[in-house]
Design a protein around this motif. Sequence first.
Motif, PDB file in Angstrom:
ATOM      1  N   GLN A  28       0.838  -1.198   0.000  1.00  0.00           N
ATOM      2  CA  GLN A  28       0.000   0.000   0.000  1.00  0.00           C
ATOM      3  C   GLN A  28       0.875   1.252   0.000  1.00  0.00           C
ATOM      4  O   GLN A  28       1.988   1.261   0.533  1.00  0.00           O
ATOM      5  CB  GLN A  28      -0.934  -0.022   1.222  1.00  0.00           C
TER       6      GLN A  28
ATOM      7  N   GLU B 125       0.182   4.246   1.357  1.00  0.00           N
ATOM      8  CA  GLU B 125       0.015   5.210   2.436  1.00  0.00           C
ATOM      9  C   GLU B 125       0.978   4.935   3.597  1.00  0.00           C
ATOM     10  O   GLU B 125       1.354   3.796   3.873  1.00  0.00           O
ATOM     11  CB  GLU B 125      -1.423   5.209   2.946  1.00  0.00           C
TER      12      GLU B 125
ATOM     13  N   PRO C 240      -7.338  10.258   4.132  1.00  0.00           N
ATOM     14  CA  PRO C 240      -6.021  10.274   3.489  1.00  0.00           C
ATOM     15  C   PRO C 240      -5.643  11.690   3.044  1.00  0.00           C
ATOM     16  O   PRO C 240      -6.499  12.463   2.602  1.00  0.00           O
ATOM     17  CB  PRO C 240      -6.202   9.364   2.270  1.00  0.00           C
TER      18      PRO C 240
ATOM     19  N   VAL D 271       1.422   9.173   0.280  1.00  0.00           N
ATOM     20  CA  VAL D 271       0.160   9.541   0.916  1.00  0.00           C
ATOM     21  C   VAL D 271       0.222   9.198   2.399  1.00  0.00           C
ATOM     22  O   VAL D 271       0.886   8.231   2.811  1.00  0.00           O
ATOM     23  CB  VAL D 271      -1.029   8.786   0.264  1.00  0.00           C
TER      24      VAL D 271
ATOM     25  N   SER E 167      -2.349   8.377   5.804  1.00  0.00           N
ATOM     26  CA  SER E 167      -3.722   7.980   6.108  1.00  0.00           C
ATOM     27  C   SER E 167      -3.782   7.417   7.522  1.00  0.00           C
ATOM     28  O   SER E 167      -2.822   7.556   8.294  1.00  0.00           O
ATOM     29  CB  SER E 167      -4.235   6.959   5.082  1.00  0.00           C
TER      30      SER E 167
ATOM     31  N   TRP F 195      -8.630   5.053  -6.243  1.00  0.00           N
ATOM     32  CA  TRP F 195      -7.565   4.251  -5.641  1.00  0.00           C
ATOM     33  C   TRP F 195      -7.591   4.248  -4.114  1.00  0.00           C
ATOM     34  O   TRP F 195      -6.632   3.818  -3.490  1.00  0.00           O
ATOM     35  CB  TRP F 195      -6.188   4.695  -6.165  1.00  0.00           C
ATOM     36  N   LEU F 196      -8.712   4.696  -3.511  1.00  0.00           N
ATOM     37  CA  LEU F 196      -8.892   4.539  -2.066  1.00  0.00           C
ATOM     38  C   LEU F 196      -9.393   3.121  -1.783  1.00  0.00           C
ATOM     39  O   LEU F 196     -10.119   2.530  -2.569  1.00  0.00           O
ATOM     40  CB  LEU F 196      -9.895   5.563  -1.530  1.00  0.00           C
TER      41      LEU F 196
ATOM     42  N   VAL G 173      -4.460   3.176   0.463  1.00  0.00           N
ATOM     43  CA  VAL G 173      -4.389   3.859  -0.829  1.00  0.00           C
ATOM     44  C   VAL G 173      -3.512   3.027  -1.752  1.00  0.00           C
ATOM     45  O   VAL G 173      -2.347   2.737  -1.438  1.00  0.00           O
ATOM     46  CB  VAL G 173      -3.805   5.274  -0.694  1.00  0.00           C
TER      47      VAL G 173
ATOM     48  N   TRP H 147      -5.717  11.677  -9.735  1.00  0.00           N
ATOM     49  CA  TRP H 147      -6.500  11.102  -8.641  1.00  0.00           C
ATOM     50  C   TRP H 147      -6.798  12.072  -7.496  1.00  0.00           C
ATOM     51  O   TRP H 147      -7.814  11.937  -6.823  1.00  0.00           O
ATOM     52  CB  TRP H 147      -5.840   9.840  -8.082  1.00  0.00           C
ATOM     53  N   GLU H 148      -5.938  13.037  -7.247  1.00  0.00           N
ATOM     54  CA  GLU H 148      -6.187  13.929  -6.103  1.00  0.00           C
ATOM     55  C   GLU H 148      -7.498  14.717  -6.235  1.00  0.00           C
ATOM     56  O   GLU H 148      -8.245  14.839  -5.242  1.00  0.00           O
ATOM     57  CB  GLU H 148      -5.027  14.898  -5.901  1.00  0.00           C
TER      58      GLU H 148
ATOM     59  N   TRP I  89     -10.652  13.136  -4.712  1.00  0.00           N
ATOM     60  CA  TRP I  89     -10.742  12.979  -3.261  1.00  0.00           C
ATOM     61  C   TRP I  89     -11.405  14.173  -2.578  1.00  0.00           C
ATOM     62  O   TRP I  89     -11.780  14.086  -1.405  1.00  0.00           O
ATOM     63  CB  TRP I  89      -9.357  12.808  -2.647  1.00  0.00           C
TER      64      TRP I  89
END
Length: 482
Positions: free
Chosen positions: A176, A178, A198, A242, A244, A271-272, A422, A456-457, A460
């Motif tokens: 992962q 994160e 995140p 990232v 989280s 992608w969460l 993530v 992707w940001e 979110w």
Amino acid sequence: MASGTSSSKHSASTTAGRPKADRQPSPSPGSSTPRSITHSLATGPSTPVLRSTPSRIAIRSELGSSNGLASSNGFTSSTGLASSTAQTSYFKSRRIKKSEIQRPWLDQKDPREKWTWIIPLVGILLGLGIATALVWMALRSVVNHKYCLVLNDNFTTWDSNVWSKEVQVDGFGNGQFEMTTNTEENVYVVNNTLVIKPTVQDPTLLENNFVIDLRGNGCTGTEWYQCVATTNVTNGTIINPVKSGRINTRLGASIKFGRVEVEAKLPAGDWLWPAIWMLPTYSVYGEWPRSGEMDIMHSRGNNYTYRQGGNNIVSSKLHFGPNKENDGWWRNNVKQHAPGHKTWASGWHTFGIEWSEKYIYTYIDTRLLQVMYTHFSQPFWEYGNFPLADANGTRLVNPWEGTGSKATPFDQDFYLVINVAVGGTNGWFEDGKSNKPWVDRSPTARRDFWLAKDQWEPTWRDQGFLQIRRVRMWQQEGHNGC
């Protein structure tokens, strides 16, 4: 040939003896006009004349014209001229009353007639029987055990006596992306709601050579690689891009057989990876997955267009096996779609699990809406259908042999884990699906994900976080002092 000549003579003699007005032309061969019964051609109402022939009985109705003139060929028209078309009407008796007509079907029934109502009735009864059986089976599976309440948290505040925040950088064995923290940036309580959110890592830690060493600074990992991460601009490795949160109840609440319910609203964002699950308090049967894992809910933050299923799908499963390469999760991995065109992120839902000595099942909102159901009808070593040896030829050994329980390894204390991961490199997000910006086996997977931040940001920003407003845990009576 002889019979044809005799017929012609008879016809001629008969015609010769009639008055001229009654003579009618013989119909041409092939004509359909009856010739045995004719009406007289008087200008008033005609009287039918009945004659019989060996071949058939018919009536030809020759109607007078509107001006009372008859045509020479036996037909009339409104102009008195001969018409080329004949109108035919057939004989209908008026001598027999309707009540006198014989209807034998009223007195004598067809023996096959009863099947016209027997077959539909049998179908209706069969359908009712199947429906009743299904309802009975559903109610039978919902066993009403007696429980002791272990935890009931409405999150008016953060309770550090129950919850622990995990701090690691290794990706928890799934690669992962994160880094989990113990700060309120990623885990906090607001308006009686627990939030796991995140956030993006500080870019300066990713664009320059840098080392994060959490040993002695809150790291909850037991191995050095779980606490240390580096950025090396030369080989393309970077610190977790990232941050989280991941929390658990290991110190504050655990159960051996019972129920757990988590009322939550899932996140929306590419992608969460939100998850609600349970791990053994003590690894009695060995390292993961020997001692088991119970996944109540796993999902993805991507929207419904994601080919593997985004936040419109959740899944439940059990992990168990002699080693990481031989994990029996595939035996009971079950997915559940959100109702209608909704998603699990569009509203609040209760994700639960019920677990006893005989079964484990997960459910959503009500115990009647079961997702994954596993009955302990056989030992898990047999249920997993594991090979005799691993890929290297090493013989696999049953880690649960001799316990005498079909529930093993799910016969020990388990605690609750809630997190938002993530990305990852374990296949939860498959390569090549929906423009995935990294490849699992690439040594620069983290960096490739980071370079796609502009994709992707933004997804979110509206709801890229997990919300939880209630957690309850019950212990089944007869266990752990209940």
